[in-house]
Structure formats: C-alpha cells, structure tokens
Design a protein around this motif. Structure first.
Motif, PDB file in Angstrom:
ATOM      1  N   ASN A  55       0.610  -1.615   0.038  1.00  0.00           N
ATOM      2  CA  ASN A  55      -0.096   0.079  -0.197  1.00  0.00           C
ATOM      3  C   ASN A  55       0.950   0.867   0.206  1.00  0.00           C
ATOM      4  O   ASN A  55       0.592   2.555  -0.627  1.00  0.00           O
ATOM      5  CB  ASN A  55      -1.130   0.382   1.162  1.00  0.00           C
ATOM      6  N   TYR A  59       0.381   4.445  -2.687  1.00  0.00           N
ATOM      7  CA  TYR A  59       0.371   5.886  -2.030  1.00  0.00           C
ATOM      8  C   TYR A  59       1.838   6.691  -2.972  1.00  0.00           C
ATOM      9  O   TYR A  59       1.688   7.388  -4.016  1.00  0.00           O
ATOM     10  CB  TYR A  59       0.493   6.414  -0.903  1.00  0.00           C
ATOM     11  N   SER A  60       3.158   6.002  -2.959  1.00  0.00           N
ATOM     12  CA  SER A  60       4.371   6.531  -3.639  1.00  0.00           C
ATOM     13  C   SER A  60       4.384   7.120  -4.756  1.00  0.00           C
ATOM     14  O   SER A  60       4.635   7.555  -5.283  1.00  0.00           O
ATOM     15  CB  SER A  60       5.343   6.231  -2.616  1.00  0.00           C
ATOM     16  N   ASN A  63       0.611   7.658  -6.872  1.00  0.00           N
ATOM     17  CA  ASN A  63      -0.265   8.700  -6.285  1.00  0.00           C
ATOM     18  C   ASN A  63      -1.670   8.166  -5.834  1.00  0.00           C
ATOM     19  O   ASN A  63      -2.461   8.529  -6.280  1.00  0.00           O
ATOM     20  CB  ASN A  63      -0.394   9.372  -7.808  1.00  0.00           C
ATOM     21  N   LYS A  65      -4.959   7.252  -3.592  1.00  0.00           N
ATOM     22  CA  LYS A  65      -5.119   8.677  -2.577  1.00  0.00           C
ATOM     23  C   LYS A  65      -4.956   7.946  -1.326  1.00  0.00           C
ATOM     24  O   LYS A  65      -5.384   6.535  -1.192  1.00  0.00           O
ATOM     25  CB  LYS A  65      -6.913   8.329  -2.456  1.00  0.00           C
ATOM     26  N   ILE A  66      -4.386   8.669  -0.241  1.00  0.00           N
ATOM     27  CA  ILE A  66      -3.654   8.340   0.512  1.00  0.00           C
ATOM     28  C   ILE A  66      -5.591   8.423   1.796  1.00  0.00           C
ATOM     29  O   ILE A  66      -6.055   9.450   1.358  1.00  0.00           O
ATOM     30  CB  ILE A  66      -2.819   9.508   1.302  1.00  0.00           C
ATOM     31  N   ARG A  75       1.201  10.789   6.194  1.00  0.00           N
ATOM     32  CA  ARG A  75       1.236  11.907   5.170  1.00  0.00           C
ATOM     33  C   ARG A  75       2.162  12.888   4.440  1.00  0.00           C
ATOM     34  O   ARG A  75       2.676  13.348   3.277  1.00  0.00           O
ATOM     35  CB  ARG A  75      -0.074  13.055   5.286  1.00  0.00           C
ATOM     36  N   ILE A  78       5.009   9.422   2.643  1.00  0.00           N
ATOM     37  CA  ILE A  78       4.623   9.994   1.274  1.00  0.00           C
ATOM     38  C   ILE A  78       4.612  10.962   0.430  1.00  0.00           C
ATOM     39  O   ILE A  78       4.591  11.350  -0.467  1.00  0.00           O
ATOM     40  CB  ILE A  78       3.065   9.482   1.639  1.00  0.00           C
ATOM     41  N   ARG A  82       6.258  11.406  -2.588  1.00  0.00           N
ATOM     42  CA  ARG A  82       5.787  12.009  -3.793  1.00  0.00           C
ATOM     43  C   ARG A  82       6.395  12.706  -5.039  1.00  0.00           C
ATOM     44  O   ARG A  82       7.285  12.341  -6.171  1.00  0.00           O
ATOM     45  CB  ARG A  82       4.507  12.104  -4.408  1.00  0.00           C
TER      46      ARG A  82
END
Length: 181
Positions: A55, A59-60, A63, A65-66, A75, A78, A82
């Motif tokens: 996961n 997220y990284s 992209n 959704k966090i 947050r 991550i 990004r």
C-alpha cells in the motif's frame, strides 16, 4: 531384561482401547496447539506487513489516494516521497540513454529515503550516476558508490532485500501499464 507378560498384556489392551487413543490425541493436541497458534500468528503478521508495504508503494509510486485515517507524519512521508520521486524522474528523463535501470534507481532511492528527510539541494544527478551501467546483479557496486557519494546513507545488509522487493513491484506495475511516478 525381560518384560513381564502382564505389562505386555496391559500395553496391548491400552493400544486397542478407543479411550486410550482419544486421550493420546488430546495430549498431543494440547502439546502442539500452542506451536501451531504461534506459527499462524507469525504468518498473519508477515502477511499484514507485506500488504501494508505494498500500500505504501501504491501511495508513493501510483499516487493512490492517501487514506483519511493517516496521521500528518504518515501523509508527509508519502507526499515527500512523491515529490522526491518526481524530481528523480525528471533527472532520469534528462538522461534518457544514461545506461541505467530506471526501476533500480527508483527502488534504491525509495528504500534509502522513505520516512526520512533530504536537503533541498540533494544531487539527484549524482545519485543517478551511481547506477550508470549497473544491472540488478551489481546492486552492491551501486550501493558502494552511493555510500561514497552520500555518506549520510547507512547501507545495511537488509537494504538489498528491500530494494529487490520494491524493484519487483516496479517491474510488475510497469508491465501492467499503470501510470507511476
């Protein structure tokens, strides 16, 4: 030493009695159950860790959704990754024929920096150059170059295993044709 016929008869009688077999089965179960439970708990723990790691990669790199239940620190880690991967991607695209494995560079960068901090003047170009003409089999050579160029990184033995997992993830995601940083 001879065994008495009375003892032999008692053993034979006990071996053929269903109550004896049930008692032995209950005893064996009582002895083995804690071991089985521990094995199941460890397997479940590793399964959960593996899922959480995938996961974080989603997220990284994708992209994704966090989740709303992530705290500010999670947050920030991550979002920082990004941003940094975006900057690394720009450097990689400038060196299109740079002779390096893009997924290897990104996997190593991710493993070295996730949850950490890097300076605004981080030299992405030098980082990429550590991986020029390096295939995954030569990862240790690249990591040695990274530690020479960036002494702030602590290169451990487990790092290669982590990089391999992220590298495999990127290979699969890239093959699926999904858009990632």
């Amino acid at each position: 030493m001879a065994v008495s016929p009375v003892v032999i008869k008692a053993i034979v009688t006990a071996a053929t009695d269903k109550r004896t077999w049930k008692a032995v089965a209950v005893l064996i179960t009582a002895i083995l159950m804690p071991i089985i439970i521990v094995i199941l708990m460890v397997a479940a723990m590793f399964s959960g860790v593996e899922s959480a790691n995938k996961n974080l990669l989603d997220y990284s790199f994708l992209n994704a959704k966090i989740p709303a239940d992530f705290n500010g620190e999670q947050r920030a880690a991550i979002e920082n990754m990004r941003e940094w991967l975006g900057e690394l991607g720009e450097e990689i695209s400038e060196k299109e024929n740079g002779g390096f494995d893009e997924n290897l560079v990104k996997a190593a960068f991710y493993c070295l920096n996730f949850g950490g901090e890097i300076d605004d003047d981080f030299d992405y170009k030098t980082f990429c150059e550590c991986f020029e003409n390096v295939k995954f089999k030569q990862l240790e050579t690249a990591l040695r170059k990274v530690s020479e160029e960036f002494p702030e990184y602590k290169i451990s033995g487990n790092l290669s295993v982590s990089i391999k997992k992220v590298y495999d993830y990127l290979e699969v995601e890239n093959d699926d044709g999904e858009s990632w940083i």
